[in-house]
Design an enzyme around this catalytic site. Structure first.
Site, mmCIF file in Angstrom:
data_model
loop_
_atom_site.group_PDB
_atom_site.id
_atom_site.type_symbol
_atom_site.label_atom_id
_atom_site.label_comp_id
_atom_site.label_asym_id
_atom_site.label_seq_id
_atom_site.Cartn_x
_atom_site.Cartn_y
_atom_site.Cartn_z
ATOM 1 N N LYS A 35 33.165 -29.392 33.296
ATOM 2 C CA LYS A 35 32.729 -30.776 33.502
ATOM 3 C C LYS A 35 33.863 -31.763 33.285
ATOM 4 O O LYS A 35 34.712 -31.552 32.409
ATOM 5 C CB LYS A 35 31.601 -31.112 32.510
ATOM 6 C CG LYS A 35 30.337 -30.329 32.741
ATOM 7 C CD LYS A 35 29.614 -30.776 33.982
ATOM 8 C CE LYS A 35 28.369 -29.951 34.225
ATOM 9 N NZ LYS A 35 27.650 -30.334 35.434
ATOM 10 N N ASP A 72 33.266 -30.265 38.063
ATOM 11 C CA ASP A 72 32.027 -30.993 38.374
ATOM 12 C C ASP A 72 32.041 -32.360 37.687
ATOM 13 O O ASP A 72 32.143 -32.448 36.463
ATOM 14 C CB ASP A 72 30.831 -30.173 37.871
ATOM 15 C CG ASP A 72 29.493 -30.741 38.318
ATOM 16 O OD1 ASP A 72 29.482 -31.793 38.995
ATOM 17 O OD2 ASP A 72 28.453 -30.133 37.994
ATOM 18 N N GLU A 87 33.020 -31.183 42.586
ATOM 19 C CA GLU A 87 31.569 -31.310 42.781
ATOM 20 C C GLU A 87 31.088 -32.712 42.418
ATOM 21 O O GLU A 87 31.464 -33.255 41.380
ATOM 22 C CB GLU A 87 30.894 -30.251 41.893
ATOM 23 C CG GLU A 87 29.380 -30.223 41.975
ATOM 24 C CD GLU A 87 28.808 -29.000 41.262
ATOM 25 O OE1 GLU A 87 29.447 -27.920 41.289
ATOM 26 O OE2 GLU A 87 27.735 -29.111 40.657
ATOM 27 N N GLU A 147 23.046 -31.158 44.827
ATOM 28 C CA GLU A 147 22.028 -30.712 43.870
ATOM 29 C C GLU A 147 20.948 -31.763 43.672
ATOM 30 O O GLU A 147 19.855 -31.440 43.207
ATOM 31 C CB GLU A 147 22.681 -30.338 42.528
ATOM 32 C CG GLU A 147 23.275 -31.506 41.774
ATOM 33 C CD GLU A 147 23.938 -31.075 40.468
ATOM 34 O OE1 GLU A 147 24.986 -30.420 40.541
ATOM 35 O OE2 GLU A 147 23.402 -31.380 39.399
ATOM 36 N N ASP A 150 19.273 -27.052 45.337
ATOM 37 C CA ASP A 150 18.617 -26.313 44.261
ATOM 38 C C ASP A 150 17.257 -25.897 44.796
ATOM 39 O O ASP A 150 16.486 -26.741 45.266
ATOM 40 C CB ASP A 150 18.484 -27.211 43.013
ATOM 41 C CG ASP A 150 18.013 -26.429 41.805
ATOM 42 O OD1 ASP A 150 16.972 -25.743 41.910
ATOM 43 O OD2 ASP A 150 18.670 -26.497 40.756
ATOM 44 N N HIS A 183 22.578 -24.608 43.842
ATOM 45 C CA HIS A 183 22.683 -25.055 42.455
ATOM 46 C C HIS A 183 21.633 -24.315 41.636
ATOM 47 O O HIS A 183 20.509 -24.129 42.097
ATOM 48 C CB HIS A 183 22.428 -26.560 42.407
ATOM 49 C CG HIS A 183 22.383 -27.133 41.035
ATOM 50 N ND1 HIS A 183 21.211 -27.353 40.356
ATOM 51 C CD2 HIS A 183 23.379 -27.531 40.207
ATOM 52 C CE1 HIS A 183 21.484 -27.869 39.171
ATOM 53 N NE2 HIS A 183 22.793 -27.991 39.051
ATOM 54 N N GLU A 193 25.625 -19.450 40.750
ATOM 55 C CA GLU A 193 25.885 -20.234 39.538
ATOM 56 C C GLU A 193 25.168 -19.563 38.368
ATOM 57 O O GLU A 193 23.947 -19.406 38.385
ATOM 58 C CB GLU A 193 25.386 -21.670 39.719
ATOM 59 C CG GLU A 193 25.568 -22.492 38.461
ATOM 60 C CD GLU A 193 25.493 -23.991 38.693
ATOM 61 O OE1 GLU A 193 24.912 -24.414 39.714
ATOM 62 O OE2 GLU A 193 26.029 -24.732 37.845
HETATM 63 MG MG LIG Z 1 26.642 -30.072 39.307
#
Ligand SMILES: [Mg+2]
Length: 391
Positions: free
Chosen positions: A175, A204, A230, A256, A279, A306, A343
């Site tokens: 992240k 991300d 991302e 996502e 997702d 996702h 993922e």
């Molecule tokens: Mg993400």
């Protein structure tokens, strides 16, 4: 065969000291909205809906809007049910909570449909291209006190990143976006040094940036061999997505927070992403997945779903991942280059680890696709009682 009963459960597990942060929020708990559908001849299907917001609104739509349309009705093909439910709620539910509720019901209906036909779901949505899927570890969030003093957390961050490599992962997602670009780049550098040059790194942002900051971040990240960037900007900013994408040689991923074939159509028409990330528990379930995947292939966009929820969400994602053709086809398969990856969230989540009687685990860097009929999973009812209650 008729639908006899539909139950919704809200499961919650407080994380205490294990709470963590993305650029947008802290995660003091993990939660899941689970749907159980039972037919009059005893088949049970499980679904999950929504991933980011509170589960109660999704549960309310399932209970008060969708369930009354299905109970005591003849069970139809899940696609037909999806189309009817979407048509009935279109005027007020084209995105968000309503689609998340549709997703949960759709996943449970496909679980039932597969058991009726004695086939795993992936056989019914396009066939099986693979029995195992290369996994990437999702981790390296902001933890504990990092938010206040990130420098002190760098050794722990390096240790965490290294632990994923030691566990067999060859791809890791981290992240950024909570700190300044300079501070976050120090975290990226720490992780790149910890995992070495042979582990791929995904970054991300959780839509932390405006366009000019995202462009600046992407330029910095180009020095660290980043495999994808991302959600650089907010999901509604399609022009911004295109600007960021045209400014960098790092592939752009997103989706996502997008819903249905109509939302993804606009993402593709806008030239926003190299990798689309629907997702399954958010974007419309298996029925809508097939349309999104077909659209993506016609635009040359790679689809990597996702995954964030319980073991049910992971199982659903693995069925769609089994059904994605190598894209483009070659005589060899290379993860992400032309072969999908799954993922595999490594943040604390007892619902992912405990809900299935046989948890879905990593084996030599890959995750096996469930092969039994329907979703191919057995839900542990004791775990439902332990963490949840019926809505
Ligand atoms: Mg993400």
């Amino acid at each position: 065969m008729k639908v006899k009963n539909i139950q919704t459960y809200i499961l919650r597990t407080p994380l205490g000291n294990e709470r963590f942060f993305s650029s947008q929020c802290s995660f003091p708990e993990r939660n899941s909205l689970i749907v159980k559908i039972e037919t009059d001849d005893g088949i049970i299907g499980w679904g999950e809906g929504g991933q980011y917001g509170p589960p109660e609104p999704v549960a309310a739509v399932v209970k008060h809007v969708l369930s009354p349309k299905l109970i005591n009705k003849e069970l139809q093909n899940p696609i037909r049910i999806w189309e009817q439910n979407y048509a009935d709620t279109r005027d007020f539910g084209q995105k968000g909570t309503y689609i998340e509720a549709l997703s949960a019901v759709d996943i449970a209906l496909w679980d039932i449909y597969g058991q009726m036909l004695n086939k795993p779901v992936h056989h019914l949505i396009g066939g099986s291209f693979r029995e195992n899927v290369f996994a990437y570890a999702t981790g390296c969030y902001y933890r504990g006190e990092d938010v206040l003093n990130y420098k002190d957390s760098l050794p722990k961050l390096a240790e965490e990143a290294r632990s994923y490599v030691d566990a067999g992962f060859r791809i890791l997602k981290m992240k950024v976006g909570l700190l300044s670009i300079e501070e976050d780049i120090e975290r990226v550098k720490t992780i790149r040094e910890a995992i070495g040059p042979n582990t791929s790194l995904l970054v991300d942002c959780n839509h932390a940036y405006n366009v000019f900051t995202a462009v600046k971040m992407a330029k910095e990240l180009e020095k660290f061999n980043v495999m994808w960037l991302e959600e650089p900007v907010v999901p509604e900013d399609r022009i911004g997505y295109r600007e960021v994408r045209s400014s960098t040689n790092i592939p752009i991923a997103g989706g996502e927070c997008e819903f249905t074939r109509f939302g993804f159509r606009d993402l593709f028409l806008g030239g926003c992403v190299d990798i689309a990330q629907p997702d399954i528990c958010v974007s419309g379930g298996f029925s809508e997945w097939m349309k999104i995947q077909a659209l993506a292939s016609s635009f040359g966009v790679t689809v990597i779903p996702h995954v964030w929820g319980s073991g049910i969400a992971l199982a659903a994602a693995l069925h769609v991942l089994a059904s994605i053709p190598p894209s483009p086809h070659t005589a060899n398969t290379v993860p992400l280059q032309n072969e999908p990856i799954v993922e595999y969230d490594r943040n604390p989540n007892p619902l992912r680890d405990e809900l299935l009687k046989t948890p879905i685990t990593l084996q030599n860097g890959k995750v096996p696709v469930p092969q039994n009929p329907g979703l191919g999973i057995e839900v542990n009812l004791d775990v439902i009682s332990k963490y949840g209650s019926e809505f």
